[in-house]
Every structure is written in structure tokens, then in C-alpha cells.
Design an enzyme around this catalytic site. Structure first.
Site, PDB file in Angstrom:
ATOM      1  N   GLU A  33      41.116  56.241  10.477  1.00 28.35           N
ATOM      2  CA  GLU A  33      41.228  54.626  10.974  1.00 28.35           C
ATOM      3  C   GLU A  33      39.827  54.077  11.199  1.00 28.35           C
ATOM      4  OE1 GLU A  33      45.640  53.903  11.467  1.00 28.35           O
ATOM      5  OE2 GLU A  33      43.760  52.790  11.276  1.00 28.35           O
TER       6      GLU A  33
ATOM      7  N   ASN B 198      47.451  73.287  26.697  1.00 28.17           N
ATOM      8  CA  ASN B 198      48.338  73.027  25.827  1.00 28.17           C
ATOM      9  C   ASN B 198      49.762  73.035  26.141  1.00 28.17           C
ATOM     10  OD1 ASN B 198      48.058  75.802  25.658  1.00 28.17           O
ATOM     11  ND2 ASN B 198      48.747  76.145  23.573  1.00 28.17           N
TER      12      ASN B 198
ATOM     13  N   GLY C   6      27.576  67.360  21.859  1.00 24.96           N
ATOM     14  CA  GLY C   6      27.959  66.653  20.630  1.00 24.96           C
ATOM     15  C   GLY C   6      27.750  67.656  19.466  1.00 24.96           C
TER      16      GLY C   6
ATOM     17  N   GLU D  93      19.879  82.550  13.318  1.00 26.97           N
ATOM     18  CA  GLU D  93      21.017  81.718  13.204  1.00 26.97           C
ATOM     19  C   GLU D  93      22.031  81.827  14.112  1.00 26.97           C
ATOM     20  OE1 GLU D  93      21.596  79.668  10.802  1.00 26.97           O
ATOM     21  OE2 GLU D  93      19.898  80.136   9.564  1.00 26.97           O
TER      22      GLU D  93
ATOM     23  N   GLU E  10      44.497  79.886  20.594  1.00 29.40           N
ATOM     24  CA  GLU E  10      45.113  78.597  21.004  1.00 29.40           C
ATOM     25  C   GLU E  10      43.960  77.922  21.789  1.00 29.40           C
ATOM     26  OE1 GLU E  10      46.574  80.636  25.157  1.00 29.40           O
ATOM     27  OE2 GLU E  10      47.408  78.698  24.552  1.00 29.40           O
TER      28      GLU E  10
END
Length: 991
Positions: A885, A761, A479, A466, A757
Site C-alpha cells: 500500500e 501469538n 530500526g 560480522e 514462533e
């Protein structure tokens, strides 16, 4: 919008279905028989298997027989004697494309159904498997799609009823049990009506009355289980195909009450044993699933309520009922009372996973049961370093493909045993019909401790497998799993490689990858039964489990005999070159030399089986060594590797500190990709050997790799090299490890208690989202001098903020708070300083979005923790989701449920959002739309029967638009729109 995709990369299937109740449950609903190859489930149960002519048949042989000869043959052979059953090829196409032949087989089943006896199944089991094979192939292949048409499947119903009307339709002799079992399987691949369903009740009643005896009989148990599973599956498929929302309007509604009531009787068996636990669990599950088709749904609903009372807290049956309440009854009991499911689930996590261990400055977190030995936890960490070192050597990349994904922190959940692992479906929501599973979307994999009797694979072997999936997702395949380009159009394109190479890298050591005895032992001793290259390179999960072993063997072949092919394959993946990969697969699968060499390599593996072992970490990792300075270690490694100017850093874990040494190595000459790789591999291993021979034993924990080959300005080949090893043990190595208690969760949002975090940012528009009672770990340094975070306040109240400098004092940094409506003027700052903490509070006068800016006030690096908490009473517990959306029309409306808080946003392009919800019983509802920013917003409510005229609208109340209405059963649409303002956020809830 946050997306989560499941990497269902399972190492080992849990064997017997009735031994694991949750595995039954998951496969029952999620993996319908039309979507999985069913012939691996059981050995043939046919009685009359004598065959004087042949031992094996293929569809090529069957195509030469008349319909009568085929029907006669089914009484003489087992279904396993048909070699290509459930496989699509030109012969199976020819066989099943003949509609008259298939109809003749169905008619033959009717005749056999009338005539089977208690001791002779008349070949029904074999005939049913032939029919199921056809329906299975019809599901996957358009050329046989007539077999996937419900009207054609319904042609089997008369034969089913004939079987049920036979006086021998009961549990008893082997012939009877075989027929009952076959009928259940056939229902799952075809269809059923209420008559078929209700005629199974005597079987369920018979099993219930003899449960102490029959629960020990696998065939009888599977027969009963099939009725529950396959009938539910067929009904749910009908519901899905016809978009059923009014469950009172189906062919079964109000007509199968007795069937549901009979299933529910098993749920009230309070004396749970190892033999009957599985059917109690499944009874709870299917009673809940089928309750909506009962003429009085509150009756089965109350049965589930009772389960929570009669079964012990934290038991499997208790949590099965909890999950049913959550999934099927909207977290309410039969009287309409809300049950705090999230609280119960969190309590379950604390009960089954009370221990938390951290490694590598918090980048690896292990949550474990209290019976998982701490020495094993440590060994798993070191095993990960061995796998990582060999993976990066071969893959040639150690840079994350995407920054900011959940796998920046790897979480590993380990239950005490297989029994407790069953609870993972309820506690975390992921499948348990496996030996382990990695969920890439949340950077977490789940597994359990096991004994040799429970699994031929040890916990460390499973962990290594794994962990490789984690590395694949982070460094090799762009991806998320099942979402990236390599999964589009063919989600099984690289399955053989993902699983095969995971089994391969599980054999990693400090210096190489060794053959695994547990894998080689699974290769067939008969060369004709082994997967050839073409079959392997096109294998998928639906083909069963064997491709794991042959994928392992092919990976081992490439590593030892065809590194160029290995390199070419991983290059197409790293470069996201799907077409290049497919071309390489097609070329390789047809390359006779590759196939010959691969088969020769497999033969050598099998012949040398007795010489192999199972690679596991050495006890050298667990020994105590004298401390050695980073400077000394740096000097020794540089000398062994013949490099200079390396950088060495320390990382802290719960039991010990480790180091990472990084440098570059330049080749003196470029001899080509494979020769360069071999040179570097030998050079690294030579350095490890030199370190082993030094006096300090800690060097026996060193792993190393080379990666990222490139040309420098002088056209020389340069590699990055990394060495990792033990620096020193800490006090936890000599005493009982302190268990980290989970912080009390007051806000039951489904968020992690501790997060890290995500850079970049440093501005308001890039701020990280955080939540109340969440601890945020973050860093400020010379290149990153400010961090921003935001949270949404849904109500007015007081907010407390605490920021703690982990390794320094509070003079090194500061924080400010801003309102989204004015980002130029701060509204709060620290008012209290306490050692290394800066604390303060401020009043939220109205709901909205607020930002916290943290910035450095010194030159020093700052590692800090941020926490915000609500100083007022906590708001009621509710579930939160975000709009998806495009939801700007009735056709594309987001479906929502009652008592769910929906967070959405509108701007100058997106001026409206539409949501749909269903009402089953007449009730009064409150609708509240809260303006989180300075927008002019409103809502209208429509009923599906009239989308031109709204039936209700909201009135302004402070910062919200509220309304109350009485709704009758049906489907409704909530239309949220903006009439002024630029852009902003809102929340809406219906309860």
C-alpha cells in the site's frame, strides 16, 4: 507488509577485480562509477610521469594555472599526484564551476585523442580522471549539478570518437592499453551513443582472438571489462531516467547488435580456466542484460540457454546463466519454456552448504561447506561469546531493541573458499564483492573459509567483525539498517562507528579488548597520511576502505583513554537521539584535545606493532573436561562474584551443553558512570580469574559481562551480570558430526524450512503466519499457555497436521483448527496419538484462511514442533509476493510480473488495489482472482493508452473471478475492487 533491508557491512574487499567474476558483476551494475569513489581502483597507468616541479598538486594549485598549462601538466603527472581528486572542497568547486575550463579540458581530450601513440598516451589517463572527478562531484553536489546533466556529458562523445578513430586504438603497447582502459572509465561517468559503442567491437574481437594470452594481462582485461560494464551502465541509466518500458525505443535499440553478439561469443567458451573464467561470467551477465536492445532478443537469449547445457552443473558459469534466466528472462528459456529456477537454486545450496550445525537451543544456526573444519565451527561459536561479553560491557545493554525481528535466530553461512562464495549472489541474492556481509533483515551473515594467501584476515577475524554487526543491529541501533532514524537523510551518519567498532570488538577476549596486529599494521607510518578525528568522524563507504582501520584506532582510543566519549556516543544511539549524536560528532571533530590524544594513541599503536598479536579463541575451549553439575557451577560463580540468588539455565548445542548464570550486583557506593564501569569491569575479571584458579578446567571457557545499570528504590546502582561457559561435551565431540540433511522441499516458496514462533501469538488477531512443509518450533509455559498460527489455503484438498512434544508426551497439550469465517467453532482436532505426537487431518472444501490453536493441558512447560503438509498433489511452483500500500490509483499501482501470485487484502477503508504489468509480445493471458474470505470482489483490466474504459473483466467461477484475454505489447493495469463484505484477503495471478 514485510520489509527486508540489507546491512551491507563488509569487512574486507576482495582485491583484484578480475580475480572474482561475481564481484565484477555486482559492482558493474549496482555500483555505477558516479556513486563510488573511483580513484581507489587502480594505480595510475600514465606513462609520462616525469615532473621537474612538484610531486603533488591540489586543486588550489590547478586553479592558478591556465587551461593550456593544465593540459600540458596532464602529460607530466599521474592522476594520483593530485591530492584532492574526487573530493569536494572550495578549491575543487572553484575548479569545476568554471564551465569554460571544463569545456577546454574536453576539447583538450579531443586533441590528445587524435594524437596519442602506441607508447605515449599523451596524458589521456590523467586528463580522463580529472574529468571523471568533476562528473563524480556533480553527481553528489547540487552546486555542480550542471556536470550531472546528460546534455553536458554528451559533449565528451566527440573526444571519445576521436580516441576510437586514432589508428593506435587497439590493444598492444602500454600506451594503447592505457587509453583503451581510460575510455571505458570515461563512458561510465559520462555517456555514449551507438557509434561509440560499435567502435569498441574491434577491441573485443582482438581480445577474444588472443584470450589465452590477454586474459593474463590485467590492464588489457580491465580495459575490455570496462567496455562491457560502463556501456551497460550508461544504457541502464538512460532506461531508468526515461522510464523506458518499450526497449525497442531507445537510442541503442537495434543499433548495437554486433556489439552484443561479440560479447556473447565469450559466453560460449567451454574451456574455463582460472584466467578466463571471469570474462565468461561477465559475458553471460551482460549478454543477458543487453539482450532487450537486440533487434532479435531471442538470439542472445539462446546463447544463455546454451550456457546451461555446456557448463557443468553447480559451476560458477552454470549458476551465472541460471541467474540471468531468472532475472532477465522471467525464468523462461528462449522457446518460452518455464525453468524451475528455485529448484536449481535449492540444489545448489545443498551442494555447496551440505552441513548444518545448531547452537544455543537453535538460536544460532551455521550452514557450512563440507571442507570447513568442524573444530573451526566450534571455535567460531566460542569467539562469538568473547565478542558478546565485551560488547555488552561497553554498550551497557543486553535487551533486544525490537522483539520478533529475524535476528531472534542468527544464521551464519560459510562457504568452503572464495571461489564458492561467488555463488552466494545466485543462491541467496546478496553481494559477494566483500569478505563477508551481514543482512540484518534476515538475521544472516555470509562469509567463506580462506587461506593466508587469499586474505590477511582469518575466518575467525571476519566472523568476529560480522558478529559485531549482528550485535549492533540487535542491541544498539534502533530500526533496521538503512531504515532507522540514524540512516534518514544521511545513510553514512554512523558508518565510521559501525565499521570501526566492529573491527575493534573483533579483538575481544574473555577479559578485555586487545589491539589487533592486522589492524594496526594498516595504519600509515606517516602521521600526515593518517585520518584526523574530523575526517574519520565524517567518513562513509564512498570514501574507500581506509576508514575501517582509523575507525578501529579511534574506538581503541576511546576504550583506553576516553570512555566518557564512548559512552556518550552509544547512549545517543540506544536512545535514538540523532540530533544529540550529530551535536556530539561536530563537537568532537573540532575538539583539538580529542584529535591530539587520538593521534598520540595512533602513534603508540604503530610504535608497538611488534608487541601485538591477533586475538583468537584459546584451545582451552576444545578440551574435554569432567562433567560438573549446574549446582556446583552456580555455587562457585556466586562465591567468586560475591552474589546470591542467581539463576542458572542449561542450553544445548550440537557438540556440548552450556549454561547461562544471571544475577544482579549492587554497588556499595555510586562514584559516577565511568568509575562505576571500571569497578564492575575489574570485579567481573577478578571473578573470572578466581574461577580460572579452581581445579576444574571448564572454567577457562567462562565469559561474563555486566549491563543495564540502573538505580533501585534505595538509590543504589544495580547491574545485571551474566556468566556463560561450557557445561559438558556430548557424544558428538568424540565422533564424526552427523550432517543434518535438509528436508526435501516440495513447496518452493522462499520460506525457511525451520522457523521459531514469535510471541505474543496467543490470539487469532496476533497469530503467526506459517506455510506448508515448514517446521515451527514453539513453547508453552505457565505464562504462555496458548499459541495461534494461520495459513492460507489457495485450493481445496486435505491438510495433515502433526505436533510433537520435544521433551515429553502428547498428554501435555492439544490443538484445534478454525476457519476464518467462524472462529467460535473448531473444524478439526487430533485423531491419532503416537508417543509424543498428536496427528490429524481435515478437508479444505474451499480456499481461505485457517487457524491452528495449540494449548496446554498440564502444568508442565511444553517445547513442541508443529508441521502442516498437503496430502494431495502439490500445486504448481509459483512465486509469491504481497501487495504494497498505497496502491489505490494508477499512479501508485504495484508493478507485478507474470506467473507471480499476489496476496492482497481489502477492507472498509481500502476498497480497491491496482497493479501494473508489461507485455513485450502479443500473447493470451489468464487472469485469476481468488476470494480467500467472504468478500464480493471483481476485477477490470485497462490499457495505459485508455484509462477510462476497461478492455476486459472477469466472470465468477466457484470462489474465483477468472478471465482470458489476448494482449498486444504495452503496459496494462489490473483494477481489483470490493463491492460487498467487510474485510478479507485475496490472491491474484496472471499467466
Amino acid at each position: 507488509m514485510k520489509k527486508k533491508f540489507i546491512k551491507m557491512l563488509c569487512s574486507i574487499a576482495i582485491g583484484c577485480m578480475i580475480s572474482t567474476s561475481y564481484s565484477i558483476k555486482v559492482s558493474a551494475f549496482s555500483n555505477g562509477n558516479t556513486k563510488t569513489n573511483p580513484n581507489g581502483e587502480f594505480k595510475s597507468l600514465s606513462l609520462n610521469s616525469t615532473n621537474p616541479y612538484k610531486t603533488k598538486y591540489s586543486f588550489n594549485d590547478l586553479n592558478k594555472l591556465s587551461n593550456k598549462e593544465i593540459l600540458d601538466l596532464t602529460s607530466k603527472i599521474k592522476w594520483s599526484d593530485i591530492s584532492d581528486l574526487f573530493q569536494y572542497n572550495k578549491d575543487s568547486y572553484t575548479f569545476y564551476s568554471n564551465k569554460e575550463r571544463v569545456q577546454a579540458l574536453i576539447d583538450g581530450l579531443y586533441e590528445k585523442g587524435c594524437n596519442y601513440t602506441s607508447t605515449d598516451d599523451k596524458g589521456i589517463d590523467t586528463l580522463v580522471e580529472i574529468l571523471r572527478s568533476g562528473f563524480y562531484l556533480g553527481y553528489y553536489n547540487d552546486s555542480l549539478k550542471y556536470l550531472n546533466d546528460k546534455s553536458f556529458k554528451d559533449k565528451c562523445i566527440p573526444a571519445m570518437i576521436a580516441i576510437e578513430n586514432n589508428k593506435n586504438f587497439k590493444l598492444g603497447e602500454n600506451g594503447q592499453d592505457t587509453v583503451v582502459h581510460a575510455l571505458g572509465k570515461l563512458i561510465g561517468n559520462t555517456s555514449c551513443n551507438d557509434e561509440v559503442v560499435n567502435k569498441t567491437i574491434p577491441i573485443l574481437e582482438q581480445y577474444y582472438n588472443e584470450i589465452d594470452k590477454y586474459s593474463k594481462d590485467r590492464l588489457k582485461s580491465n580495459a575490455v571489462y570496462n567496455f562491457m560494464k560502463e556501456i551497460n551502465y550508461d544504457i541502464s541509466q538512460y532506461e531508468y531516467a526515461h522510464n523506458i518500458r518499450d526497449y525497442k525505443n531507445t537510442p541503442w535499440s537495434g543499433k548495437i547488435d554486433s556489439f552484443i553478439d561479440t560479447i556473447s561469443k565469450f559466453a560460449s567458451i567451454s574451456n574455463v580456466t582460472k584466467d578466463n573464467g571471469w570474462i565468461i561470467n561477465n559475458s553471460i551477465y551482460y549478454t543477458a542484460k543487453l539482450s532487450k536492445y537486440h533487434s532479435n532478443p531471442s538470439i542472445p537469449h539462446s546463447v544463455i540457454d546454451n550456457c546451461i547445457e555446456i557448463f557443468p552443473d553447480y559451476s560458477e558459469q552454470y549458476f551465472t546463466a541460471i541467474e540471468a534466466i531468472k532475472e532477465d528472462f522471467n525464468s523462461r528459456d528462449s522457446k518460452g519454456n518455464v525453468i524451475d529456477i528455485n529448484k536449481l537454486i535449492e540444489e545448489g545450496k545443498k551442494h555447496y552448504l551440505p552441513k548444518t550445525y545448531t547452537f544455543d537451543n537453535g538460536k544460532i544456526i551455521i550452514k557450512a561447506g563440507d571442507k570447513v573444519e568442524e573444530s573451526k565451527i566450534q571455535k567460531l561459536y566460542w569467539a562469538s561469546k568473547e565478542v558478546k561479553s565485551q560488547f555488552h560491557r561497553i554498550i551497557g545493554n543486553d535487551k533486544p531493541l525490537e522483539v520478533g525481528n529475524a535476528d531472534d535466530i542468527l544464521t551464519i553461512v560459510i562457504y568452503n573458499n572464495p571461489e564458492e562464495y561467488k555463488l552466494n549472489k545466485t543462491l541467496y541474492g546478496y553481494s559477494v564483492d566483500n569478505g563477508g556481509i551481514y543482512i540484518e533483515g534476515i538475521g544472516t551473515f555470509f562469509t567463506y573459509e580462506r587461506t593466508p594467501q587469499e586474505s590477511i584476515y582469518s575466518l575467525e577475524e571476519l566472523f568476529r567483525h560480522e558478529f559485531t554487526h549482528y550485535l549492533q543491529g540487535r542491541y544498539l541501533i534502533p530500526g533496521l539498517f538503512n531504515k532507522g532514524d540514524f540512516y534518514k537523510g544521511n545513510n553514512g551518519r554512523i558508518t565510521w562507528f559501525e565499521e570501526g567498532s566492529a573491527e575493534f570488538f573483533a579483538g575481544s577476549t574473555r577479559t578485555s579488548v586487545l589491539p589487533r596486529k592486522s589492524m594496526v599494521g594498516g595504519l600509515s607510518k606517516n602521521p600526515k597520511e593518517r585520518f584526523n578525528a574530523d575526517k574519520l568522524l565524517h567518513s562513509k563507504y564512498s570514501d574507500g576502505w581506509d576508514f575501517y582501520k582509523y575507525g578501529y584506532a579511534f574506538s581503541d582510543y576511546m576504550y583506553n583513554n576516553n570512555k566518557k566519549l564512548f559512552s556518550d556516543l552509544v547512549s545517543t544511539m540506544k536512545n535514538n537521539d540523532v540530533k544529540g549524536y550529530e551535536a556530539l560528532i561536530e563537537e568532537s571533530s573540532k575538539d583539538s584535545k580529542i584529535n591530539k590524544d587520538y593521534e598520540y594513541h595512533m602513534e603508540n599503536l604503530v610504535n608497538n606493532y611488534d608487541n601485538y598479536t591477533i586475538p583468537l579463541v584459546s584451545d582451552d575451549y576444545m578440551k574435554q573436561y569432567d562433567n560438573k553439575s549446574l549446582h556446583e557451577i552456580k555455587s562457585d560463580i556466586e562465591k567468586a562474584m560475591d552474589v546470591k540468588n542467581s539463576q542458572i539455565t542449561k542450553e544445548s548445542s550440537q557438540y556440548f551443553d552450556t549454561y547461562n548464570l544471571k544475577a544482579t550486583y549492587t554497588l556499595s557506593s555510586n562514584k559516577g558512570e565511568i568509575s562505576n564501569w571500571n569497578y564492575m569491569n575489574n570485579k567481573i575479571n577478578e571473578a573470572l580469574n578466581k574461577l580460572d584458579n579452581l581445579s576444574w578446567g571448564g572454567y577457562k571457557t567462562v565469559t561474563a559481562y555486566f549491563s543495564n545499570p540502573r538505580l533501585n528504590s534505595n538509590n543504589e546502582v544495580v547491574y545485571d551480570i551474566v556468566f556463560h561457559g561450557l557445561l559438558s561435551h556430548n557424544k558428538n565431540s568424540n565422533e564424526k558430526v552427523e550432517v543434518k540433511e535438509e528436508p526435501e522441499i516440495k513447496d518452493k516458496d522462499s520460506f525457511e524450512n525451520v522457523i521459531y514462533e514469535k510471541e505474543n501469538n496467543d490470539s487469532f488477531d496476533k497469530a503467526n503466519k506459517i506455510h506448508k512443509n515448514q517446521i515451527v518450533m514453539a513453547t508453552l509455559d505457565t505464562e504462555d499457555y496458548r499459541d495461534t498460527f494461520y495459513f492460507d489455503a489457495l485450493t481445496s484438498g486435505s491438510i495433515d497436521i502433526t505436533i510433537e512434544n520435544i521433551h515429553g508426551n502428547s498428554d501435555a497439550f492439544n490443538w484445534l483448527v478454525y476457519n476464518d469465517e467462524d472462529l467460535n467453532n473448531y473444524i478439526a482436532y487430533p485423531t491419532k496419538k503416537e508417543d509424543n505426537k498428536l496427528m490429524g487431518s481435515f478437508k479444505v472444501h474451499k480456499p481461505g484462511r485457517y487457524y491452528i490453536l495449540v494449548y496446554k493441558t498440564s502444568l508442565n512447560k511444553v517445547n513442541y514442533k508443529l508441521n502442516i503438509s498437503d496430502a494431495t498433489n502439490m500445486a504448481p511452483v509459483i512465486k509469491k509476493i504481497h501487495e504494497k500500500e498505497n496502491n489505490d490509483s494508477f499512479e501508485t499501482a504495484n508493478k507485478i510480473t507474470l506467473d507471480t501470485l499476489v496476496l492482497g487484502n481489502l477492507d472498509y477503508k481500502d476498497v480497491s488495489d491496482i497493479y501494473s504489468f508489461d507485455i513485450e509480445n502479443t500473447k493470451d493471458l489468464n487472469i485469476k482472482l481468488t476470494n480467500l474470505n467472504n468478500l464480493g470482489i471483481a476485477w477490470n483490466l485497462y490499457k495505459e493508452s485508455d484509462l477510462n474504459n476497461y478492455i476486459a473483466y472477469g466472470a465468477k467461477s466457484d470462489n474465483a473471478i477468472v478471465g482470458k484475454c489476448n494482449l498486444s505489447p504495452g503496459k496494462y493495469y489490473l483494477y481489483v475492487y470490493k463491492y460487498s463484505g467487510d474485510k478479507g484477503n485475496y490472491s491474484v495471478i496472471i499467466n
